[in-house]
Design an enzyme around this catalytic site. Sequence first.
Site, mmCIF file in Angstrom:
data_model
loop_
_atom_site.group_PDB
_atom_site.id
_atom_site.type_symbol
_atom_site.label_atom_id
_atom_site.label_comp_id
_atom_site.label_asym_id
_atom_site.label_seq_id
_atom_site.Cartn_x
_atom_site.Cartn_y
_atom_site.Cartn_z
ATOM 1 N N ASP A 113 0.848 -1.193 0.000
ATOM 2 C CA ASP A 113 0.000 0.000 0.000
ATOM 3 C C ASP A 113 0.890 1.252 0.000
ATOM 4 O O ASP A 113 0.885 2.000 0.967
ATOM 5 C CB ASP A 113 -0.942 -0.011 1.224
ATOM 6 C CG ASP A 113 -0.189 -0.185 2.556
ATOM 7 O OD1 ASP A 113 0.990 -0.606 2.539
ATOM 8 O OD2 ASP A 113 -0.777 0.120 3.614
ATOM 9 N N HIS A 133 9.520 -0.101 9.236
ATOM 10 C CA HIS A 133 8.621 -1.256 9.294
ATOM 11 C C HIS A 133 8.772 -2.152 8.051
ATOM 12 O O HIS A 133 9.081 -3.338 8.145
ATOM 13 C CB HIS A 133 7.155 -0.801 9.356
ATOM 14 C CG HIS A 133 6.833 0.141 10.465
ATOM 15 N ND1 HIS A 133 6.656 -0.274 11.760
ATOM 16 C CD2 HIS A 133 6.618 1.484 10.478
ATOM 17 C CE1 HIS A 133 6.347 0.763 12.517
ATOM 18 N NE2 HIS A 133 6.313 1.841 11.759
HETATM 19 O O1 LIG Z 1 0.506 5.803 13.611
HETATM 20 C C1 LIG Z 1 0.280 5.154 12.591
HETATM 21 N N1 LIG Z 1 -0.960 4.976 12.143
HETATM 22 C C2 LIG Z 1 -1.235 4.274 11.020
HETATM 23 N N2 LIG Z 1 -0.296 3.698 10.282
HETATM 24 C C3 LIG Z 1 0.963 3.829 10.671
HETATM 25 C C4 LIG Z 1 1.304 4.529 11.812
HETATM 26 N N3 LIG Z 1 2.630 4.480 11.934
HETATM 27 C C5 LIG Z 1 3.075 3.748 10.909
HETATM 28 N N4 LIG Z 1 2.067 3.358 10.141
HETATM 29 C C6 LIG Z 1 2.121 2.517 8.934
HETATM 30 O O2 LIG Z 1 1.556 1.261 9.294
HETATM 31 C C7 LIG Z 1 2.524 0.218 9.126
HETATM 32 C C8 LIG Z 1 3.058 -0.235 10.474
HETATM 33 O O3 LIG Z 1 2.049 -0.398 11.375
HETATM 34 C C9 LIG Z 1 3.598 0.789 8.262
HETATM 35 O O4 LIG Z 1 3.304 0.498 6.916
HETATM 36 C C10 LIG Z 1 3.542 2.262 8.522
HETATM 37 O O5 LIG Z 1 3.861 3.024 7.398
#
Ligand SMILES: O=c1[nH]cnc2c1ncn2[C@@H]1O[C@H](CO)[C@@H](O)[C@H]1O
Length: 321
Positions: free
Chosen positions: A13, A245
Amino acid sequence: MASEPKMIIIDTDPGIDDAMAIFLALRSPEVEVIGLTTIYGNVYTTLATRNALHLLEVAGRTDIPVAEGSHVTLTKGTKLRIADFVHGADGLGNQNFPPPKGKQIEESAVDFLIRQAKNNPGKVTVVALGPLTNIALAIQQDPDFSKNIGQIVLLGGAFAVNGNVNPASEANIFGDPDAADVVFTSGADIVAIGINVTHQVVLTASDREKLANSKGKFAQYLTKILGVYFSYHLEAYDNTGVYLHDPTTILAAVDPSLLTYIEGSVRVQTSGITRGLTILYNKQKRFGEVTEWSDKPSVKVAVTVDAPAVVKLVMDRLMDS
Ligand SMILES: O=c1[nH]cnc2c1ncn2[C@@H]1O[C@H](CO)[C@@H](O)[C@H]1O
């Protein structure tokens, strides 16, 4: 090193850390990217497809097919939680890139996943970087998919730590908890990389400076889009670096020995205030009653990571591009 590269499909994504992960995979001789499949999460699915095509054009790899995935959750939910506040409205750091010239293939992501697994039984690894809807649909639509797929390495879950959407839930699992539960209980060979591990892998401001000063094509591109991702980490976590991540998850597929794992069954809470919570049952106790936990297949869950080695590999491979 194995003589034949491992075939991988990246379900993605994009997403700033997805862009890093895709470029990293393209620079990793241990794996051959045979396709990208798209999903909502950091952006809506339509934009994910557009960004996947764009990133392959930037990389000069338009030979790799992009198959578009689901626009709704497994239960046909349309109220999606899109993390544009992490990645920018365009998912790629608000850079106004021109639209891609290429198009996705006719085949859907789910059909592509099923076909590739069937044609290469036991040989294809799916690296899932977003919510698990496409993978769950493949499992439901083809009873042989869990057997045919070599391995599913997924970024998801917050094992015994707080989530990043709320204290209970990590973003990819929260995006489609029903799909995640289908995947975790499918019997496929699964490796889960949760934020309990990826929060240890930090790209610092000085690493970003090094990327900016290198001549690598990917490093140059990423330097531009990383601004929004850095701002978000400062605002949300008081962190001057950013969590890697998706790149960590790619490297778990490239070299599993960079991490350690425990085994057990994983179930996902699908409702209430703990919706999206991932619970690992380590099977150390035999419970008397037969419950929804009994006889569920084991998966691997990452528990430690050699963070300096991961960051070094990410940097080296992105600068040498
Ligand atoms: O605070 C957040 N809210 C939503 N998505 C996030 C946040 N931080 C990182 N990611 C995204 O979700 C995945 C890891 O959980 C990663 O793809 C990151 O880009």
